[in-house]
Design a protein around this motif. Structure first.
Motif, PDB file in Angstrom:
ATOM      1  N   VAL A   1      20.202 -19.343  -2.180  1.00 12.63           N
ATOM      2  CA  VAL A   1      20.146 -18.179  -1.303  1.00 12.63           C
ATOM      3  C   VAL A   1      21.536 -17.564  -1.198  1.00 12.63           C
ATOM      4  O   VAL A   1      22.471 -18.196  -0.704  1.00 12.63           O
ATOM      5  CB  VAL A   1      19.614 -18.545   0.094  1.00 12.63           C
TER       6      VAL A   1
ATOM      7  N   ARG B   1      23.973 -14.752   0.378  1.00 12.74           N
ATOM      8  CA  ARG B   1      24.047 -13.940   1.594  1.00 12.74           C
ATOM      9  C   ARG B   1      25.239 -13.006   1.471  1.00 12.74           C
ATOM     10  O   ARG B   1      26.315 -13.393   1.026  1.00 12.74           O
ATOM     11  CB  ARG B   1      24.201 -14.838   2.821  1.00 12.74           C
TER      12      ARG B   1
ATOM     13  N   THR C   1      19.861 -11.332   2.506  1.00 10.50           N
ATOM     14  CA  THR C   1      19.668 -12.606   1.816  1.00 10.50           C
ATOM     15  C   THR C   1      18.780 -12.393   0.599  1.00 10.50           C
ATOM     16  O   THR C   1      17.794 -11.654   0.666  1.00 10.50           O
ATOM     17  CB  THR C   1      19.019 -13.654   2.729  1.00 10.50           C
TER      18      THR C   1
ATOM     19  N   THR D   1      18.898 -24.461  -1.196  1.00 12.43           N
ATOM     20  CA  THR D   1      17.786 -24.894  -0.374  1.00 12.43           C
ATOM     21  C   THR D   1      16.532 -24.901  -1.248  1.00 12.43           C
ATOM     22  O   THR D   1      16.632 -24.944  -2.466  1.00 12.43           O
ATOM     23  CB  THR D   1      17.650 -23.969   0.870  1.00 12.43           C
TER      24      THR D   1
ATOM     25  N   ALA E   1      11.332 -24.093   2.039  1.00 17.21           N
ATOM     26  CA  ALA E   1      12.021 -24.160   3.333  1.00 17.21           C
ATOM     27  C   ALA E   1      12.513 -22.796   3.809  1.00 17.21           C
ATOM     28  O   ALA E   1      12.750 -22.588   5.000  1.00 17.21           O
ATOM     29  CB  ALA E   1      13.209 -25.114   3.239  1.00 17.21           C
ATOM     30  N   TYR E   2      12.695 -21.843   2.903  1.00 23.15           N
ATOM     31  CA  TYR E   2      13.344 -20.598   3.328  1.00 23.15           C
ATOM     32  C   TYR E   2      12.806 -19.376   2.577  1.00 23.15           C
ATOM     33  O   TYR E   2      12.692 -19.382   1.353  1.00 23.15           O
ATOM     34  CB  TYR E   2      14.861 -20.704   3.107  1.00 23.15           C
ATOM     35  N   ASP E   3      12.492 -18.325   3.333  1.00 23.07           N
ATOM     36  CA  ASP E   3      12.108 -17.034   2.755  1.00 23.07           C
ATOM     37  C   ASP E   3      13.254 -16.047   2.940  1.00 23.07           C
ATOM     38  O   ASP E   3      13.672 -15.791   4.070  1.00 23.07           O
ATOM     39  CB  ASP E   3      10.875 -16.467   3.477  1.00 23.07           C
TER      40      ASP E   3
ATOM     41  N   ARG F   1      10.141 -12.004   3.189  1.00 24.08           N
ATOM     42  CA  ARG F   1       9.538 -11.852   4.516  1.00 24.08           C
ATOM     43  C   ARG F   1       8.850 -10.495   4.647  1.00 24.08           C
ATOM     44  O   ARG F   1       8.188 -10.207   5.630  1.00 24.08           O
ATOM     45  CB  ARG F   1      10.616 -11.981   5.604  1.00 24.08           C
TER      46      ARG F   1
END
Ligand SMILES: Nc1nc2c(c(=O)[nH]1)N[C@H]1C(S)=C(S)[C@@H](COP(=O)(O)O)O[C@H]1N2
Ligand SMILES: [Mo]
Length: 522
Positions: free
Chosen positions: A326, A328, A334, A390, A394-396, A401
């Motif tokens: 990811v 940023r 992101t 990650t 676990a993460y969008d 999103r």
């Protein structure tokens, strides 16, 4: 009830007072934002909050309608809504002063809330809007009080024109001065960044790219240039103000799951590593079939895989725990990229150079990511600040999103650059030409078809590796009448571009680009 003949005018002046109060509020808010940070200006904050919450369908529509002007249209829209509400607040204040003032002040609160809702916001970001709201409320109070105050002397009961007029002049003067000071302060605030870019000399590549083959650029009027000049390179991002990062204080942090040795690097340290140069065509997932959001540049940067290995990262295929990288940005964007793709041997770069110059601010100065074969929104983070390892489960990331796919390899596409849609041509030989891309797989063949006729193989420009687009041309013996030209490409795996039409959500548009022209006889 007796009607007061002065009423309509009083209301008109009330509306004007509302506008002037809003203008003063905005000017002071811009000044405060220049001191805090440009993104905290109420118009930018509200705009950013609107962008974050816009449903994809509406966003796609706006991008189609306004193209890269979508940001300007959004800003103008916000200002127009603000002006309407400001006039309403002015009218309201004439009738009921506290209510009008409360409405003006409420706008400061809305701006502050929007600013605080933005990624990377700190409490300071609320200040410009609060200052603006307070200023607007105060100015409205003074103006409307003057409007309601009867003139002294013989015209008793009338409007105190002089008193009101003086206040109007003072307000305009104050707003102008604050606006000007805000601009100066803003320029001062980004002077360090501007100087750091001007002083930045690109180091020579340890691994230079071979020269672009002469045959990559076909000599056909109207075809896209093989290398897109920086000033013409498409720009797609959510930033309403372009972040201006000072290269001297820039830092990148690499950390997360499976990072044995987390790294924090400044630009100097990053550039101490070997630099490679590589030609990569970047494309946007929201590009419609035949659309303009594709560009090709020579990038200079550090190989991301090397840096990740240095940090102790292993790709999932070698037992690494993280499958998502990811990225940023300084503005809180992101973007999630498959770790496997970054480490599979392709030239995924942390780029500092674009076509021989430091990245332009609009394109991510000082450092951005570029990964061959992936759409920009899953790979090309501009104004990079952090890389976190990650998992996809676990993460969008930001766009995921918002109904876009988490993984998005570039789809094979081709575009007719010339002739243009609705062109009027003379019968005879016409060069039909354009570009085709299938980054990291490469283009093997391009075919053109007239109306429902057979597919004809086009001549390809020379390939400049597999990570760039390829030009093509097909000589057409055009006969009089209306005709539709279609193009399709085949990548080097042998897969033919699908003719099935699909929109860009969730993972890129498909279908054949078609162009209708009319050909006149001789
Ligand atoms: N920080 C940041 N990086 C970003 C984006 C963004 O909105 N913010 N947009 C991405 C998208 S959707 C694309 S297609 C590419 C476009 O890069 P360009 O503007 O340099 O052409 O940047 C990517 N990187
Ligand atoms: Mo994009």
């Amino acid at each position: 009830m007796k009607t007061d003949p002065r009423r309509p005018r009083r209301y008109r002046l009330g509306a004007l007072s509302g506008l002037l109060a809003a203008g003063a509020g905005l000017a002071l808010a811009e000044l405060a934002a220049a001191a805090v940070r440009p993104e905290a200006s109420p118009v930018t904050a509200v705009g950013g909050a609107v962008v974050d919450r816009t449903p994809v369908a509406l966003k796609e529509w706006a991008v189609r309608q306004f193209g890269t002007d979508d940001k300007l249209v959004l800003t103008l829209g916000i200002v127009a809504v603000l002006a309407a509400i400001a006039m309403a607040a002015g009218l309201l204040a004439v009738r009921h002063l506290p209510a009008g003032i409360a409405l003006a002040a409420a706008f400061g609160v809305v701006g502050a809330a929007a600013a605080l809702s933005r990624p990377e916001a700190t409490w300071k970001d609320a200040l410009p809007s609060l200052v603006g709201g307070a200023a607007a409320a105060g100015v409205l109070y003074l103006l409307v009080t003057a409007l309601r105050r009867p003139a002294p002397g013989p015209t008793a009961g009338g409007l105190d024109r002089r008193g009101f007029g003086r206040l109007v002049v003072a307000t305009v003067a104050l707003s102008t001065a604050a606006g000007y000071a805000g601009r100066r302060l803003g320029a001062y605030g980004s002077a360090g960044a501007t100087a750091s870019r001007a002083d930045f000399v690109l180091p020579p590549p340890a691994v230079p790219a071979p020269p672009v083959p002469a045959g990559a650029q076909l000599r056909i009027p109207g075809i896209s240039r093989f290398v897109t000049p920086n000033k013409d390179f498409y720009r797609v991002d959510t930033a309403l103000v372009v972040p201006r990062v000072d290269a001297d204080t820039w830092q990148l942090r690499i950390h997360g799951d499976g990072v044995a040795r987390p790294l924090t690097l400044g630009l100097r340290e990053l550039l101490a590593r070997p630099l490679v140069e590589h030609d990569i065509t970047l494309t946007c997932v929201s590009n419609e079939v035949g659309g303009p959001y594709a560009g090709n540049a020579r990038w200079l940067g550090v190989r991301l895989a090397d840096l990740l290995r240095e940090a102790g990262v292993r790709p999932p295929s070698q037992g690494g725990p993280a499958d998502q990288l990811v990225a940023r940005s300084v503005d809180g964007m992101t973007l999630g990229t498959p770790v496997e793709a970054v480490m599979d041997g392709r030239d995924a770069l942390l780029a500092v150079g674009m076509n021989g110059e430091p990245l332009p601010f609009q394109h991510g100065f000082p450092v951005r990511m570029v990964v061959p074969g992936l759409y920009g929104y899953v790979s090309a983070c501009k104004w990079l600040r952090e890389l976190r390892l990650t998992t996809f489960s676990a993460y969008d990331a930001y766009w995921v999103r918002r109904s876009w796919a988490a993984r998005a390899p570039v789809k094979t596409q081709s575009r007719i650059d010339t002739p243009r849609s609705s062109a009027e041509l003379a019968a005879g030989r016409v060069a039909v030409a354009g570009v085709a891309w299938a980054q990291h797989r490469g283009i093997a063949r391009v075919e053109v078809r007239v109306d429902a006729g057979p597919w004809h193989e086009a001549r390809l420009g020379e390939a400049d590796g597999d990570d760039t687009w390829r030009q093509w041309v097909w000589p057409w013996e055009a006969s009089p009448g209306r005709h539709t030209l279609k193009v399709r490409a085949t990548d080097r795996t042998g897969a033919v571009q699908t003719g099935e039409r699909a929109g860009s959500v969730p993972d890129g548009a498909t279908g054949w680009h078609s162009v209708s022209v009319s050909v006149s006889g001789r």
